[in-house]
Design an enzyme around this catalytic site. Structure first.
Site, PDB file in Angstrom:
ATOM      1  N   ASP A 357       0.886  -1.309   0.201  1.00 41.53           N
ATOM      2  CA  ASP A 357       0.076   0.062  -0.016  1.00 41.53           C
ATOM      3  C   ASP A 357       0.893   1.122   0.028  1.00 41.53           C
ATOM      4  O   ASP A 357       1.533   1.403   1.101  1.00 41.53           O
ATOM      5  CB  ASP A 357      -0.902   0.184   1.154  1.00 41.53           C
ATOM      6  CG  ASP A 357      -1.681   1.192   1.171  1.00 41.53           C
ATOM      7  OD1 ASP A 357      -1.811   1.996   0.616  1.00 41.53           O
ATOM      8  OD2 ASP A 357      -2.678   1.043   1.875  1.00 41.53           O
ATOM      9  N   HIS A 358       1.098   1.918  -1.071  1.00 42.58           N
ATOM     10  CA  HIS A 358       1.617   3.153  -1.216  1.00 42.58           C
ATOM     11  C   HIS A 358       1.431   4.150  -0.385  1.00 42.58           C
ATOM     12  O   HIS A 358       2.121   5.182  -0.314  1.00 42.58           O
ATOM     13  CB  HIS A 358       1.747   3.630  -2.725  1.00 42.58           C
ATOM     14  CG  HIS A 358       3.276   3.893  -3.194  1.00 42.58           C
ATOM     15  ND1 HIS A 358       4.164   4.541  -2.323  1.00 42.58           N
ATOM     16  CD2 HIS A 358       3.903   3.948  -4.384  1.00 42.58           C
ATOM     17  CE1 HIS A 358       5.260   5.021  -2.853  1.00 42.58           C
ATOM     18  NE2 HIS A 358       5.148   4.367  -4.240  1.00 42.58           N
ATOM     19  N   ARG A 359       0.369   4.433   0.135  1.00 41.93           N
ATOM     20  CA  ARG A 359      -0.026   5.398   1.089  1.00 41.93           C
ATOM     21  C   ARG A 359       0.744   4.988   2.365  1.00 41.93           C
ATOM     22  O   ARG A 359       1.021   6.284   3.139  1.00 41.93           O
ATOM     23  CB  ARG A 359      -1.561   5.201   1.396  1.00 41.93           C
ATOM     24  CG  ARG A 359      -2.625   5.436   0.281  1.00 41.93           C
ATOM     25  CD  ARG A 359      -3.964   5.340   0.629  1.00 41.93           C
ATOM     26  NE  ARG A 359      -4.064   3.747   0.985  1.00 41.93           N
ATOM     27  CZ  ARG A 359      -5.236   3.473   1.500  1.00 41.93           C
ATOM     28  NH1 ARG A 359      -6.431   4.262   1.281  1.00 41.93           N
ATOM     29  NH2 ARG A 359      -5.452   2.304   1.687  1.00 41.93           N
TER      30      ARG A 359
END
Length: 384
Positions: A357-359
């Site tokens: 999850d790049h967040r």
């Protein structure tokens, strides 16, 4: 959880119940489980015999013998119900539980079957009383029902050309669809690495010689848990106002259960030995395939492993399991020609594809985590 489906009551009106005794079977969006009585007394009224009901609604009243039940306490049932094959009432016993047969289930008595087997039989119109149980003490499990539907032939009968087959959505399948849709809305990225599994194969073989039924998945669980504690940025969850970093690695193992994909969790995997992980993994996988998981088996996961190596899949990309920030997809162990000290040699190699999850996770810490997993697989002694 917003609603659940009552599958079957294990007690009848007027029966004496004790606190902690199984009272009814409940089908939720994840599992079918027996729900225990929260109090001792007499089951005065069953307000909802079966069907879907919202959380918070009164489904039954337990009280003292002769106590009056008000309409507000036990409101009439409005949930839609599906007829279930009738069963003769069980003969009374001293412990209030029905007598059970270890092999062929008599059609005139109470059938001993897992909740999942009952649900599959009800959906497919199969008489449980005609089946032979292969579970513990003759208990009918899901595989027995599916085998009966298939008939004596090993291969399933082909669907005639042009004929549409309709399969109603189960609550588990609906949940899978909802969560996968949520996952596709998350900005993710993938990283891939291949690990030399020579030492892991030797370790698993040695454990089996010592009596531990270990698998590569067990070593992966320990390796990933160790790496997660070294790179806590990956052992995380994204929320709207904070990123949660967990102090322990609760590793989920994706399991292909009869009704769909399910992910039981091995808690605190970094603190467990390989033998303890093997025992825990064997237990949750068996319960998953028999439909005996409890909600607690599926909760509080911080990371997931999805292994398709047993199907000879070389590599694949797994869909994120929200709200977790990472998942690793594991391919088959294959012999490949690789350079070692300037020479070409053949080694057992395995491809790992991790999704993040790049967040919550940036590229550099994700790469460091995957490199640690690779290093630990190639040198398991580094876990000590």
């Amino acid at each position: 959880m917003e609603s659940g489906t009552i599958v079957k009551w294990l007690k009848g009106e007027g029966d004496r119940v004790e606190k902690g005794e199984p009272l009814y079977e409940l089908d939720t969006d994840k599992v079918t489980q027996e729900v225990e009585a929260e109090a001792s007394g007499v089951l005065l009224k069953i307000a909802v015999n079966e069907g879907e009901v919202p959380v918070g609604r009164t489904i039954a009243v337990i009280g003292e013998q002769g106590e009056e039940v008000s309409v507000s306490e036990a409101e009439p049932e409005t949930a839609a119900k599906e007829p279930e094959p009738k069963e003769a009432p069980a003969p009374p016993q001293g412990n209030g539980r029905p007598e059970e047969s270890p092999t062929i289930q008599p059609t005139g008595g109470r059938v001993k079957a897992s909740p999942l087997a009952r649900r599959i039989a009800r959906e497919r119109g199969i008489d449980l009383g005609s089946l032979r149980g292969t579970g513990p003490e003759g208990r009918i499990v899901a595989e027995d029902v599916e085998r009966a539907e298939a008939g004596p032939a090993a291969a399933p009968a082909p669907v005639p050309a042009g004929e549409l087959e309709r399969r109603e959505l189960t609550s588990t399948r609906k949940t899978i669809a909802r969560r996968l849709t949520e996952a596709w809305q998350i900005p993710v990225f993938q990283l891939q690495a291949s690990a030399d599994m020579t030492r892991v194969n030797a370790l698993v073989a040695k454990l089996r010689e010592g009596g531990t039924k270990a698998t590569v998945t067990d070593v992966l669980t320990k390796v990933c848990a160790t790496a997660l504690l070294r790179h806590r940025e990956v052992n995380a969850q994204w929320t709207d106002d904070a990123i949660l970093l967990f102090p322990t690695a609760n590793v989920g193992i994706a399991v292909a259960a009869p009704l769909g994909l399910i992910v039981p969790v091995i808690r605190g995997a970094e603190r467990l030995s390989l033998a303890e992980i093997a025992a825990a993994r064997s237990g949750v996988v068996r319960r998953a395939r028999e439909g005996k998981l409890q909600r607690a088996d599926l909760e509080e996961g911080t990371f997931t492993i999805s292994n398709l190596g047993m199907y000879r899949v070389e590599a694949f990309t797994a869909v994120l399991n929200p709200p977790q920030a990472a998942i690793v997809a594991v391919g088959a162990i294959e012999e490949r020609a690789v350079p070692v000290d300037g020479e070409i040699t053949v080694r057992p190699m395995m491809t790992l594809t991790a999704t993040f999850d790049h967040r919550a996770v940036d590229g550099a810490p994700a790469a460091e985590f995957l490199q640690s997993v690779k290093d630990l697989l190639e040198e398991p002694a580094l876990m000590l």
